[in-house]
Scaffold this motif. Structure first.
Motif: not given
Lengths: 112, 116
Positions: A32, A34, A36, A49, A51, A89, A93, A98-100, A102-103, B35, B42-43, B45, B50, B102, B105
């Protein structure tokens, strides 16, 4: 190493024109992507978003394309307005991460 | 506007102090994140969760700790603040999808921390 690259130079654009931002990535297999929007001193706000099996997505004046061969996404704001001035931004993913991720974002300044 | 809140919005504190940054969401989201973001960067983490009693460290090494005792609450604590901790801290949440990944957030407004 994995990278997400967005143009560090601000994009200055005349009101009414189309703003186009680029997001390039390396060593990711994104499921994915996205986009922002972030205003100064605020948290990011989700816009769109797309795919991995989609080529294009639209929402009102916004359009996103996703080319997994070129490893690139383009983000377009048509008929830009001064209120569109912000930092945009790109976030991926990816399978296995398993995490997003970011640029750094690309600032847009719409000139009235 | 997302229903996710962070307090304080701004904090100036001396070196060595213990601080807790609060984050709450009213959307019932299982996943929550912290973050760190420096200007023009950039951000990164630093922690995520979870669900209740689940916490994990993120990509960026951090001297902070988190807890998740209630679904809606995800505080971040620095036991001894240092000038290198000066940054903006953003909290976010998302729904858990069965397939995973995906999810959109939703971010809070952030806490801008200055350690002198």
């Amino acid at each position: 190493s994995q990278k997400i690259e967005q143009n560090s130079e601000a994009l200055n654009i005349q009101e009414g024109k189309t703003a186009t931002l680029t997001c390039n990535y390396t060593n990711y297999s994104p499921a994915y992507l996205q986009w922002y929007r972030q205003d100064p001193g605020r948290g990011p706000v989700f816009l769109l978003l797309i795919r991995e099996n989609e080529k294009e997505k639209r929402k009102e004046r916004l359009k996103v394309t996703f080319d997994t061969t070129l490893k690139q996404s383009l983000f377009h704001i048509t008929a830009s307005q001064p209120a569109d001035s912000a930092t945009y931004l790109c976030a991926l993913w990816a399978y296995g991460n398993n995490r997003l991720a970011f640029g750094k974002g690309n600032q847009v300044v719409v000139i009235p | 506007e997302a229903d996710i809140y962070q307090t304080p919005r701004y904090l100036v504190i001396g070196t060595g102090k213990k601080i807790t940054l609060e984050c709450s969401q009213t959307m019932g989201h299982d996943k929550m994140y912290w973050y760190q973001q420096d200007p023009g960067m950039e951000l990164h983490l630093i922690h995520y969760s979870y669900g209740v009693n689940s916490t994990e460290k993120g990509d960026l090494s951090s001297e902070s700790t988190v807890s998740r005792i209630r679904t809606e609450h995800f505080p971040l604590t620095l036991e001894s603040a240092r000038p290198s901790h000066t940054s903006q801290y953003l909290c976010a949440s998302s729904e858990r999808r069965v397939a995973g990944g995906g999810e959109t957030q939703y971010f809070g407004p952030g806490t801008r921390l200055l350690v002198l």
